[in-house]
Design an enzyme around this catalytic site. Structure first.
Site, PDB file in Angstrom:
ATOM      1  N   LYS A  65       0.804  -1.219   0.000  1.00  0.00           N
ATOM      2  CA  LYS A  65       0.000   0.000   0.000  1.00  0.00           C
ATOM      3  C   LYS A  65       0.843   1.278   0.000  1.00  0.00           C
ATOM      4  CE  LYS A  65      -4.476  -1.232   0.361  1.00  0.00           C
ATOM      5  NZ  LYS A  65      -5.570  -0.669  -0.427  1.00  0.00           N
ATOM      6  N   SER A 314       1.086  -9.677  -0.508  1.00  0.00           N
ATOM      7  CA  SER A 314       0.758  -8.253  -0.500  1.00  0.00           C
ATOM      8  C   SER A 314       0.965  -7.577   0.844  1.00  0.00           C
ATOM      9  CB  SER A 314      -0.691  -8.046  -0.964  1.00  0.00           C
ATOM     10  OG  SER A 314      -1.583  -8.809  -0.171  1.00  0.00           O
TER      11      SER A 314
END
Length: 416
Positions: A65, A314
């Site tokens: 992110k 991720s």
């Protein structure tokens, strides 16, 4: 799957382009970790595919992110920088935005629901964010963030449904294909769609033949429903909270409607198994969303067998107690940890007879619980629950059979 094919979409190229991703890569170069992409021999052997793993859990805030948050911050005008930015997030977007905003001297306000675990509040504050707790749900927190945006003159930075954010996330695939140009498939976690749309745009530009597969948690098939015209229920307590989204992005859904070749759903059991496998094989910690790509490869082997497959870890922000629970559940499913319930007579020597069988079969006793009162047995009976540790399911099954042969009534407590 029986659901209808993807709905056609138009105009995706105008919303997000490969050049947007390349520009983002130039902007954020040196400010985020260029994480490695490694070939996993063991996972390849297990899955029957050639597995290449991108370790985005090695970012400073342990999640991809950062990339999108930083790219969005670097688009701000001087006036916007002075006033600061705001976002609604209880996860990795909050930390990524706070970390890079503070580094750039940009004030960052994060609105979180009051139900957010204290550890997430502390992590966000530790990297420089100002946390405002408001509402009982994400939607209520988002409404408050939008209100503060107007009142304080702040710039709102969405977690996924924004071209700058999605372009930043797409740099993950740009790096992967620089490292392994001949990847044939990308299995990409999908929540709001920012990661998948950014990765998909650049990957398809670099290799028009690459197959793009979106992976969503079975409990939160929001993007799946939108793109496939399905009506699966959305909601529940998922391990993959990073991709647990009720409303997918408007922009990202248009982009993914053109890009994705297939969409797969993975169950909680499959996500747990993949997470445990990554820790055991790759010695790396991931959160539930980070394990979704591998979960899909394991759950749908025919889609991936014999192909070069890229998966993205991720994020790695998982509560340690939750991680321990997942690992223990995995041991139970594999037959290495079990809880047996035995009916015994309440008299001297009963437990000793049981323990002798455990000793004979070399199975370790972890915990013993006696229950004399709250049972349906006669007064001279008792229920004993024994948590035990075995080498594998075969050793455990042999122990159970031996206990029954000794005359004990034995049942095994099962996981859902």
């Amino acid at each position: 799957m029986n659901e209808a094919a993807f709905k056609p979409a138009a105009g995706a190229n105008a919303l997000l382009t490969a050049d947007d991703v390349r520009a983002a890569a130039r902007r954020i170069a040196g400010a985020v970790v260029r994480t490695p992409t490694f070939h996993s021999k063991t996972l390849s052997k297990i899955t029957g595919a050639e597995i290449y793993v991108k370790f985005e859990n090695h970012q400073f805030t342990a999640a991809y992110k950062e990339r999108g948050a930083l790219n969005a911050l670097l688009q701000l005008t001087e006036e916007q920088r002075e006033h600061g930015v705001i976002a609604a997030s209880a996860g990795n977007h909050a930390q990524g935005l706070s970390y890079h905003g503070t580094r750039l001297g940009i004030p960052v306000t994060i609105v979180m629901p009051r139900t957010t675990p204290v550890v997430k509040v502390m992590q966000t504050e530790a990297v420089g964010g100002t946390v405002v707790l408001e509402g009982e749900s994400f939607d209520e927190a988002l409404t408050h963030a939008r209100k503060l945006q107007i009142e304080l003159g702040l710039t709102f930075v969405p977690p996924f449904d924004d071209p700058y954010v999605a372009a930043g996330q797409g740099t993950v695939a740009l790096e992967m294909l620089e490292d392994v140009p001949d990847l044939e498939i990308l299995a990409i976690p999908v929540g709001g769609g920012g990661l998948a749309s950014g990765m998909g745009v650049i990957a398809r530009d670099l290799n028009p033949d690459i197959q793009l597969i979106g992976v969503e948690a079975e409990l939160y098939p929001s993007m799946f429903n939108l793109l496939k015209g399905a009506t699966r229920p959305v909601g529940g307590d998922t391990l993959a909270e990073g991709i647990a989204v009720f409303e997918p992005g408007k922009m990202t859904s248009v982009v993914l409607g053109e890009l994705l070749d297939e969409f797969l759903l993975v169950s909680e059991h499959q996500i747990e198994g993949a997470l445990a496998l990554l820790l055991q094989i790759e010695k790396t910690v991931v959160e539930g969303a980070g394990a979704a790509g591998l979960a899909a490869v394991l759950a749908y082997p025919d889609h991936f067998k014999g192909r070069k497959v890229g998966i993205v870890l991720s994020g790695g922000n998982i509560d340690t107690r939750l991680l321990a629970n997942v690992l223990l559940r995995d041991l139970a499913r594999s037959g290495r940890l079990a809880r047996l319930r035995l009916v015994l007579q309440d008299r001297p020597g009963s437990l000793m007879r049981v323990s002798q069988v455990f000793y004979r079969y070399n199975v370790n006793i972890v915990e013993i619980v006696h229950q004399r009162v709250f049972t349906h047995l006669p007064a001279k009976g008792l229920v004993t629950e024994i948590e035990c540790e075995a080498r594998d399911s075969e050793q455990l099954n042999a122990l159970v059979e031996a206990l029954r042969a000794e005359g004990f009534e034995v049942s095994q407590m099962e996981l859902n």
